[in-house]
Design a protein around this motif. Structure first.
Motif, short mmCIF file in Angstrom:
data_model
loop_
_atom_site.label_atom_id
_atom_site.label_comp_id
_atom_site.label_asym_id
_atom_site.label_seq_id
_atom_site.Cartn_x
_atom_site.Cartn_y
_atom_site.Cartn_z
N LYS A 52 0.82 -1.22 0.00
CA LYS A 52 0.00 0.00 0.00
C LYS A 52 0.86 1.27 0.00
O LYS A 52 0.46 2.29 -0.55
N SER A 53 2.03 1.20 0.61
CA SER A 53 2.89 2.39 0.68
C SER A 53 3.96 2.40 -0.41
O SER A 53 4.77 3.32 -0.47
N ASN A 54 3.97 1.41 -1.28
CA ASN A 54 4.94 1.31 -2.35
C ASN A 54 4.73 2.46 -3.35
O ASN A 54 3.62 2.69 -3.82
N ALA A 55 5.80 3.17 -3.68
CA ALA A 55 5.70 4.33 -4.58
C ALA A 55 5.16 3.94 -5.96
O ALA A 55 4.37 4.68 -6.55
N ASN A 56 5.57 2.78 -6.46
CA ASN A 56 5.07 2.34 -7.76
C ASN A 56 3.58 2.04 -7.69
O ASN A 56 2.84 2.33 -8.64
N TYR A 57 3.14 1.46 -6.60
CA TYR A 57 1.71 1.18 -6.44
C TYR A 57 0.92 2.49 -6.36
O TYR A 57 -0.14 2.61 -6.98
N LEU A 58 1.43 3.47 -5.64
CA LEU A 58 0.74 4.76 -5.53
C LEU A 58 0.64 5.45 -6.89
O LEU A 58 -0.39 6.05 -7.22
N LYS A 59 1.71 5.35 -7.69
CA LYS A 59 1.67 5.93 -9.03
C LYS A 59 0.63 5.21 -9.89
O LYS A 59 -0.15 5.84 -10.61
N LEU A 60 0.61 3.90 -9.80
CA LEU A 60 -0.37 3.11 -10.55
C LEU A 60 -1.79 3.45 -10.10
O LEU A 60 -2.70 3.57 -10.92
N GLN A 61 -1.97 3.65 -8.82
CA GLN A 61 -3.27 4.04 -8.28
C GLN A 61 -3.73 5.37 -8.89
O GLN A 61 -4.90 5.52 -9.26
N ASP A 62 -2.81 6.31 -9.02
CA ASP A 62 -3.14 7.60 -9.65
C ASP A 62 -3.52 7.42 -11.12
O ASP A 62 -4.48 8.04 -11.58
N GLU A 63 -2.78 6.62 -11.84
CA GLU A 63 -3.11 6.36 -13.24
C GLU A 63 -4.49 5.72 -13.36
O GLU A 63 -5.29 6.10 -14.22
N PHE A 64 -4.75 4.78 -12.48
CA PHE A 64 -6.03 4.08 -12.51
C PHE A 64 -7.18 5.03 -12.19
O PHE A 64 -8.22 5.00 -12.85
N SER A 65 -6.98 5.88 -11.21
CA SER A 65 -8.01 6.87 -10.86
C SER A 65 -8.29 7.80 -12.04
O SER A 65 -9.43 8.17 -12.29
N GLY A 66 -7.24 8.18 -12.75
CA GLY A 66 -7.41 9.02 -13.94
C GLY A 66 -8.25 8.32 -14.99
O GLY A 66 -9.14 8.93 -15.61
N CYS A 67 -8.00 7.02 -15.21
CA CYS A 67 -8.81 6.25 -16.16
C CYS A 67 -10.26 6.19 -15.70
O CYS A 67 -11.19 6.34 -16.50
N GLU A 68 -10.46 5.94 -14.42
CA GLU A 68 -11.82 5.87 -13.87
C GLU A 68 -12.56 7.19 -14.08
O GLU A 68 -13.73 7.19 -14.47
N ASN A 69 -11.90 8.29 -13.83
CA ASN A 69 -12.52 9.59 -14.02
C ASN A 69 -12.86 9.83 -15.49
O ASN A 69 -13.94 10.33 -15.82
N GLN A 70 -11.93 9.48 -16.38
CA GLN A 70 -12.17 9.65 -17.81
C GLN A 70 -13.34 8.79 -18.27
O GLN A 70 -14.18 9.23 -19.05
N ILE A 71 -13.40 7.56 -17.78
CA ILE A 71 -14.52 6.68 -18.13
C ILE A 71 -15.83 7.29 -17.67
O ILE A 71 -16.81 7.30 -18.42
N ALA A 72 -15.87 7.80 -16.45
CA ALA A 72 -17.11 8.38 -15.93
C ALA A 72 -17.59 9.54 -16.80
O ALA A 72 -18.78 9.63 -17.14
N VAL A 73 -16.68 10.41 -17.19
CA VAL A 73 -17.04 11.57 -18.03
C VAL A 73 -17.53 11.11 -19.40
O VAL A 73 -18.60 11.52 -19.87
N GLU A 74 -16.76 10.25 -20.04
CA GLU A 74 -17.11 9.81 -21.39
C GLU A 74 -18.34 8.90 -21.40
O GLU A 74 -19.14 8.95 -22.33
#
Length: 146
Positions: A98-120
């Motif tokens: 959960k505190s892994n920097a790579n995981y946190l970056k991936l979490q941000d990318e995933f959240s961005g995809c989720e937001n884009q999906i919601a809008v589109e």
């Protein structure tokens, strides 16, 4: 110089295609992040519950990537939410991951995809309301939240 035209300014026959292209791209990007999430769980894959989630993730992701119609792809994307949520719950229970920097970056990318999906998705369903996906069986959340 003018910026890109809004989908609402496109002739009616092309609006749906424009919006679908953006939504399809976001859905595909989300599905392509799944293997990276699964990599974080490789060390725990011997546990039957984790193995079951990873198998379901592979199957659900494949359904998204091989769907032939927008309605099928949207339903497959919805069905992918449950195993993603289950995997995130497993990862969140492991403080080192959960505190892994790579995981946190991936979490941000995933959240961005989720937001884009919601809008589109909202735009697309305004044009094609009959393509709305049904809630997946066993889905614990309609969208994955971090």
């Amino acid at each position: 110089m003018r910026g890109p035209a809004s989908y609402t300014q496109a002739p009616p026959p092309f609006r749906q295609d424009i919006v679908w292209a953006k939504l399809d791209s976001a859905v595909t990007a989300r599905a392509n992040l799944v293997p990276r999430f699964a990599e974080f769980e490789k060390g725990y894959a011997q546990q039957p519950a984790v193995q079951q989630v990873l198998t379901l993730l592979d199957t659900s992701r494949a359904a998204v990537l091989t769907a032939h119609t927008p309605k099928d792809k949207l339903q497959a994307n919805e069905d992918l939410s449950a195993p993603i949520s289950q995997l995130i719950v497993i990862i969140e229970g492991q403080p080192a991951l959960k505190s892994n920097a790579n995981y946190l970056k991936l979490q941000d990318e995933f959240s961005g995809c989720e937001n884009q999906i919601a809008v589109e998705l909202r735009k697309y369903l305004e044009l094609v309301p009959g393509d709305a996906p049904t809630k997946a069986k066993g889905d614990i959340a309609p969208r994955v939240k971090f």
